[in-house]
Design a protein around this motif. Structure first.
Motif, PDB file in Angstrom:
ATOM      1  N   ILE A  36       0.809  -1.220   0.000  1.00  0.00           N
ATOM      2  CA  ILE A  36       0.000   0.000   0.000  1.00  0.00           C
ATOM      3  C   ILE A  36       0.843   1.271   0.000  1.00  0.00           C
ATOM      4  CG2 ILE A  36      -0.225   0.062   2.512  1.00  0.00           C
ATOM      5  CD1 ILE A  36      -3.169   1.012   2.010  1.00  0.00           C
TER       6      ILE A  36
ATOM      7  N   ASN B  35      -2.555   7.761   3.068  1.00  0.00           N
ATOM      8  CA  ASN B  35      -3.909   7.224   2.915  1.00  0.00           C
ATOM      9  C   ASN B  35      -4.300   6.416   4.155  1.00  0.00           C
ATOM     10  OD1 ASN B  35      -6.298   6.871   1.533  1.00  0.00           O
ATOM     11  ND2 ASN B  35      -5.286   6.245  -0.372  1.00  0.00           N
ATOM     12  N   THR B  36      -4.203   7.059   5.301  1.00  0.00           N
ATOM     13  CA  THR B  36      -4.234   6.357   6.581  1.00  0.00           C
ATOM     14  C   THR B  36      -5.517   5.558   6.824  1.00  0.00           C
ATOM     15  OG1 THR B  36      -2.731   7.996   7.504  1.00  0.00           O
ATOM     16  CG2 THR B  36      -4.005   6.675   9.076  1.00  0.00           C
ATOM     17  N   LYS B  37      -6.676   6.156   6.560  1.00  0.00           N
ATOM     18  CA  LYS B  37      -7.925   5.430   6.824  1.00  0.00           C
ATOM     19  C   LYS B  37      -8.065   4.212   5.913  1.00  0.00           C
ATOM     20  CE  LYS B  37     -10.504   9.116   9.034  1.00  0.00           C
ATOM     21  NZ  LYS B  37     -11.744   9.940   9.057  1.00  0.00           N
ATOM     22  N   ARG B  38      -7.574   4.341   4.670  1.00  0.00           N
ATOM     23  CA  ARG B  38      -7.606   3.184   3.771  1.00  0.00           C
ATOM     24  C   ARG B  38      -6.652   2.106   4.279  1.00  0.00           C
ATOM     25  NH1 ARG B  38      -5.463   2.115  -1.979  1.00  0.00           N
ATOM     26  NH2 ARG B  38      -6.885   0.529  -2.744  1.00  0.00           N
ATOM     27  N   GLN B  39      -5.494   2.535   4.798  1.00  0.00           N
ATOM     28  CA  GLN B  39      -4.551   1.574   5.391  1.00  0.00           C
ATOM     29  C   GLN B  39      -5.262   0.721   6.434  1.00  0.00           C
ATOM     30  OE1 GLN B  39      -0.970   1.217   5.348  1.00  0.00           O
ATOM     31  NE2 GLN B  39      -0.217   3.017   4.261  1.00  0.00           N
TER      32      GLN B  39
ATOM     33  N   LYS C 169      -8.521   0.259   6.904  1.00  0.00           N
ATOM     34  CA  LYS C 169      -9.597  -0.579   6.342  1.00  0.00           C
ATOM     35  C   LYS C 169      -9.027  -1.870   5.753  1.00  0.00           C
ATOM     36  CE  LYS C 169     -13.259  -0.731   2.836  1.00  0.00           C
ATOM     37  NZ  LYS C 169     -14.055  -1.644   3.675  1.00  0.00           N
ATOM     38  N   LEU C 170      -7.922  -1.725   4.992  1.00  0.00           N
ATOM     39  CA  LEU C 170      -7.310  -2.913   4.399  1.00  0.00           C
ATOM     40  C   LEU C 170      -6.710  -3.808   5.484  1.00  0.00           C
ATOM     41  CD1 LEU C 170      -5.606  -1.557   1.150  1.00  0.00           C
ATOM     42  CD2 LEU C 170      -7.892  -2.509   1.483  1.00  0.00           C
TER      43      LEU C 170
ATOM     44  N   ASP D 292      -9.770  -5.627   6.679  1.00  0.00           N
ATOM     45  CA  ASP D 292     -10.401  -6.497   5.687  1.00  0.00           C
ATOM     46  C   ASP D 292      -9.486  -7.635   5.227  1.00  0.00           C
ATOM     47  OD1 ASP D 292     -12.528  -4.794   5.866  1.00  0.00           O
ATOM     48  OD2 ASP D 292     -12.170  -3.793   3.944  1.00  0.00           O
TER      49      ASP D 292
END
Length: 434
Positions: free
Chosen positions: A158, A162-166, A168-169, A172
């Motif tokens: 990654i 892009n902390t919030k996406r980090q 989430k992934l 998930d």
């Protein structure tokens, strides 16, 4: 877990013999293939034939970062460009960038070393490794990536930001191991709490954190907030990238891959070698690199070497956690101050958030030091008298440790800039007003 037991646990005598053989080949290689090294060696009146023992390494001249800039872009390469399969470079914000090159064999070596590093943190084929180091010209992302693939893990490339996406992934994909800077790991932990994600929803077990100095207090903070094993790793692009040294779970120093690098500790002022156990500047010589070997490269990192065996079974020399850099050190009224010293005090007291910055200024002819420290939302709503009491306590502890007076300023939550890479710990206003 030990990734390569024959190499990582070989006897000291066998290792020394291997180092000498590889050192002699490397010195021969740079002498004949790199004019800048040949000129330096001739000026020092030393030839490859003079390297008859490991002690003779000290006869060779040092290599500095400025040498890389002076020979930009490829002047220090020991292999022709047709054999170079990868280029990495620094940002070059203070002049020409420093450029490093890798042959196919160098990439394989690098993958081996970062595999050792990840295995030390428990990584294996069942791991999901999320790499939050920057990709591209920075060596961190791709360096860890190839090692993660070598251990057979599932890789989440990654990169930084892009902390919030980090997060989430991380949730998930079931990330089990995180690789990023310690300051960014702290930011991730803070954001996880703000998002209200229960820790049991994450499968994180460990993190490998490097690229900036960090303290034992920071380790405890990360292990508590993320509930993981936090492992310190070390590397720099001029020497290889990540994988030069790594902690094991014993957490008693970082094992240097001595079958590929020869470490020294020197007095930063005089250049004289220092004995085991004494702190000084860390110097590295690469002994297996083909594309871009370095001889006695001065890292500017301050550390210490230990030769005592480790309980994990590895026999390679260990280096202490980097306590700072000679170029990160600030001098306040004749006293040397490192950001990590301030971090140690703040985290040990536990009265504030672990976000801080040192502000250096000049009043008349005197330098001043002010430490800005964030407080929590709850503390910020406290009465002024309580906040002043905390400021005075931190100020006393800092003065006791540093030997210099530092004004402490408690600031609002989220005031201090968060880092998605290396944290900026010093604002030197003296430079801005020159």
């Amino acid at each position: 877990m030990i990734w390569n037991r024959p190499m990582e646990t070989m006897s000291r005598d066998t290792l020394a013999a291997l180092q000498l053989e590889r050192l002699q080949k490397t010195v021969e290689r740079v002498y004949h293939n790199v004019p800048a090294y040949r000129e330096k060696m001739q000026a020092a009146h030393v030839t490859p034939a003079d390297i008859k023992s490991l002690e003779d390494l000290q006869r060779l001249p040092f290599t500095y970062k400025q040498d890389l800039r002076d020979n930009y872009p490829f002047g220090l390469f020991a292999s022709p460009m047709k054999e170079i399969v990868r280029l990495h470079a620094s940002s070059g914000t203070t002049g020409n960038p420093t450029v490093v090159g890798y042959t196919r064999r160098d990439i394989n070596t690098w993958s081996e070393l970062t595999a050792r590093m990840l295995a030390s943190a428990g990584a294996d084929a069942d791991s999901v490794i999320q790499i939050g180091y920057g990709y591209g010209l920075f060596t961190g992302g791709l360096g860890v990536h190839y090692g993660a693939e070598k251990v057979g893990a599932s890789v989440v490339p990654i990169s930084g930001g892009n902390t919030k996406r980090q997060i989430k992934l991380m949730e998930d994909f079931g990330t089990t191991l995180l690789a990023c800077t310690p300051s960014y790991a702290l930011y991730l932990a803070e954001t996880i709490a703000e998002m209200g994600i229960a820790r049991e929803k994450l499968k994180l077990k460990a993190g490998v954190f490097g690229a900036e100095p960090w303290t034992e207090e920071m380790r405890r903070e990360l292990e508590y907030r993320l509930q993981i094993l936090a492992i310190d790793i070390y590397g720099l692009s001029e020497v290889m990238g990540p994988g030069v040294a790594t902690e094991c779970p014993v957490k008693n120093g970082l094992h240097i891959a001595e079958d590929h690098f020869i470490p020294e500790i020197i007095n930063a002022e005089t250049g004289e070698p220092l004995p085991y156990g004494e702190a000084g500047e860390l110097v590295f010589t690469t002994i297996t690199k083909e594309g871009f070997p370095v001889i006695r490269y001065r890292t500017r990192d301050i550390s210490v070497l230990y030769e005592e065996p480790c309980h994990c079974g590895r026999t390679h020399v260990r280096m202490g956690k980097v306590s700072g850099r000679t170029d990160d050190m600030v001098i306040i009224r004749g006293v040397n101050v490192f950001p990590t010293q301030v971090e140690s005090v703040l985290l040990s007291l536990g009265l504030t958030e672990p976000h801080y910055v040192l502000v250096i200024d000049r009043e008349g002819l005197l330098d001043t030091l002010e430490v800005w420290v964030e407080v929590s939302e709850k503390m910020f709503s406290d009465e002024v008298r309580k906040l002043e009491k905390v400021e005075r306590k931190i100020q006393r502890e800092l003065e006791s440790l540093l030997g210099v007076t530092a004004k402490v300023k408690l600031v609002e939550p989220k005031t201090i800039e968060r880092s998605e890479g290396k944290a900026k710990r010093v604002i030197d206003r003296r430079k801005l007003t020159k």
